[in-house]
Design a protein around this motif. Structure first.
Motif, mmCIF file in Angstrom:
data_model
loop_
_atom_site.group_PDB
_atom_site.id
_atom_site.type_symbol
_atom_site.label_atom_id
_atom_site.label_comp_id
_atom_site.label_asym_id
_atom_site.label_seq_id
_atom_site.Cartn_x
_atom_site.Cartn_y
_atom_site.Cartn_z
ATOM 1 N N LEU A 88 0.838 -1.192 0.000
ATOM 2 C CA LEU A 88 0.000 0.000 0.000
ATOM 3 C C LEU A 88 0.878 1.250 0.000
ATOM 4 O O LEU A 88 1.831 1.349 0.753
ATOM 5 C CB LEU A 88 -0.916 -0.005 1.226
ATOM 6 C CG LEU A 88 -1.838 -1.228 1.275
ATOM 7 C CD1 LEU A 88 -2.695 -1.160 2.519
ATOM 8 C CD2 LEU A 88 -2.697 -1.299 0.038
ATOM 9 N N MET A 91 1.591 3.216 3.324
ATOM 10 C CA MET A 91 2.132 2.548 4.499
ATOM 11 C C MET A 91 3.651 2.667 4.528
ATOM 12 O O MET A 91 4.305 2.722 3.498
ATOM 13 C CB MET A 91 1.735 1.071 4.527
ATOM 14 C CG MET A 91 0.258 0.889 4.857
ATOM 15 S SD MET A 91 -0.139 -0.807 5.263
ATOM 16 C CE MET A 91 0.673 -0.979 6.845
ATOM 17 N N VAL A 92 4.172 2.695 5.709
ATOM 18 C CA VAL A 92 5.619 2.727 5.855
ATOM 19 C C VAL A 92 6.163 1.375 5.427
ATOM 20 O O VAL A 92 5.632 0.340 5.810
ATOM 21 C CB VAL A 92 6.002 3.003 7.317
ATOM 22 C CG1 VAL A 92 7.508 2.922 7.494
ATOM 23 C CG2 VAL A 92 5.484 4.355 7.750
ATOM 24 N N ARG A 100 15.768 2.818 10.880
ATOM 25 C CA ARG A 100 15.838 3.177 12.289
ATOM 26 C C ARG A 100 15.706 1.943 13.170
ATOM 27 O O ARG A 100 15.266 2.007 14.294
ATOM 28 C CB ARG A 100 14.763 4.204 12.644
ATOM 29 C CG ARG A 100 13.386 3.767 12.262
ATOM 30 C CD ARG A 100 12.345 4.827 12.594
ATOM 31 N NE ARG A 100 11.039 4.433 12.156
ATOM 32 C CZ ARG A 100 10.339 3.472 12.709
ATOM 33 N NH1 ARG A 100 10.802 2.804 13.729
ATOM 34 N NH2 ARG A 100 9.141 3.152 12.243
ATOM 35 N N GLN B 11 -4.533 -0.107 13.198
ATOM 36 C CA GLN B 11 -3.986 -0.232 11.842
ATOM 37 C C GLN B 11 -4.828 -1.193 11.007
ATOM 38 O O GLN B 11 -5.093 -0.941 9.829
ATOM 39 C CB GLN B 11 -2.535 -0.732 11.901
ATOM 40 C CG GLN B 11 -1.564 0.258 12.520
ATOM 41 C CD GLN B 11 -1.365 1.495 11.659
ATOM 42 O OE1 GLN B 11 -1.108 1.378 10.464
ATOM 43 N NE2 GLN B 11 -1.521 2.669 12.238
ATOM 44 N N ARG B 14 -8.075 0.489 10.043
ATOM 45 C CA ARG B 14 -7.866 1.520 9.034
ATOM 46 C C ARG B 14 -7.683 0.893 7.652
ATOM 47 O O ARG B 14 -8.271 1.340 6.658
ATOM 48 C CB ARG B 14 -6.633 2.364 9.401
ATOM 49 C CG ARG B 14 -6.437 3.593 8.528
ATOM 50 C CD ARG B 14 -5.244 4.405 8.999
ATOM 51 N NE ARG B 14 -3.986 3.687 8.834
ATOM 52 C CZ ARG B 14 -3.330 3.574 7.696
ATOM 53 N NH1 ARG B 14 -3.823 4.119 6.586
ATOM 54 N NH2 ARG B 14 -2.187 2.920 7.631
ATOM 55 N N LEU B 15 -6.889 -0.180 7.602
ATOM 56 C CA LEU B 15 -6.678 -0.872 6.330
ATOM 57 C C LEU B 15 -7.998 -1.390 5.773
ATOM 58 O O LEU B 15 -8.298 -1.231 4.594
ATOM 59 C CB LEU B 15 -5.720 -2.057 6.531
ATOM 60 C CG LEU B 15 -4.232 -1.735 6.603
ATOM 61 C CD1 LEU B 15 -3.462 -2.924 7.146
ATOM 62 C CD2 LEU B 15 -3.720 -1.366 5.208
ATOM 63 N N LEU B 66 2.721 -4.291 7.929
ATOM 64 C CA LEU B 66 1.842 -3.938 9.055
ATOM 65 C C LEU B 66 2.684 -3.563 10.273
ATOM 66 O O LEU B 66 2.446 -2.541 10.922
ATOM 67 C CB LEU B 66 0.915 -5.104 9.414
ATOM 68 C CG LEU B 66 0.042 -4.815 10.645
ATOM 69 C CD1 LEU B 66 -1.119 -3.889 10.303
ATOM 70 C CD2 LEU B 66 -0.458 -6.086 11.297
ATOM 71 N N SER B 69 4.362 -0.252 10.049
ATOM 72 C CA SER B 69 3.408 0.817 10.310
ATOM 73 C C SER B 69 3.102 0.927 11.806
ATOM 74 O O SER B 69 3.040 2.027 12.361
ATOM 75 C CB SER B 69 2.133 0.537 9.507
ATOM 76 O OG SER B 69 1.174 1.526 9.730
#
Lengths: 103, 103
Positions: A88, A91-92, A100, B11, B14-15, B66, B69
Motif C-alpha cells: 500500500l 504505508m511505511v 531506524r 492499523q 484503518r486498512l 503492518l 506501520s
C-alpha cells in the motif's frame, strides 16, 4: 510459514545475549517468570502486549525499535518464502523502518 | 501506557476501512470469527501470530508492512509519552519563573 512470535523471540534473545545478560537477570528486571521469558524467546509462547513492553523496558529498548527490527526480519523471510503482496502506497515500508532499526 | 495490541487493532481497522470492506467480509476471508476480528480491531484481544498473519493475508498486506506501520505509530506515541520529567539546566529557573509570578 513465518511465525511472528518466533521472530520476536529471536530478536529478544539476541538483544539479551548482546548485553551479556542471563535469562534470570532479564526476567527479574521485567518481573516475568524465567520460564515465561524462555518460552517467549524460543517462540513457543505469544507475549502479551503488556509483558512484551516490560521485557523491552528491561532490555532498555523501545517497543517501536523492537518491532522495526522484527518487521525487517519478517520482510527478509517473506521475500524468501512468499510471493510479493500488494504494497500500500501510504504505508511505511519495511525498508524505511530498517533505517531506524536496532543498531 | 502504549498498548501494542491497540495500535495493531487501529492499523487493521484503518486498512479494512480504506478498502471499503466490512468486518464480515474480512473475517470470512481470514477464516476468523467476526467477533474475534472486531475484538482485535478494538484492541481488546491479542491476535495470535497465526491469526494476525491470516488477517493480514485477507487484507492483502504483508505482516512486515503492518508491523513497520505499527512501529511508526508506536514511535510517535512513545515520543508523546516520554515527555521530559527531569528539569535540565537550561529549563526555566526558579528566578525566571519568579519574574512572571503574580503581578
Amino acid at each position: 510459514m513465518i511465525v511472528m512470535r518466533e521472530v520476536i523471540g529471536d530478536q529478544l534473545r539476541r538483544l539479551r545475549q548482546d548485553q551479556g545478560r542471563t535469562l534470570r537477570e532479564v526476567s527479574g528486571a521485567a518481573a516475568v517468570s524465567l520460564g515465561y521469558l524462555s518460552e517467549v524467546e524460543r517462540g513457543h509462547k505469544e507475549a502479551s502486549s503488556e509483558l512484551l513492553a516490560a521485557i523491552c523496558e528491561a532490555l532498555d529498548v523501545s517497543l517501536s525499535d523492537l518491532l522495526a527490527s522484527v518487521s525487517t526480519q519478517l520482510a527478509q523471510a517473506e521475500l524468501q518464502h512468499t510471493a510479493p503482496t500488494t504494497r500500500l502506497p501510504d504505508m511505511v515500508t519495511a525498508e524505511a523502518s530498517a533505517a531506524r532499526s536496532l543498531s
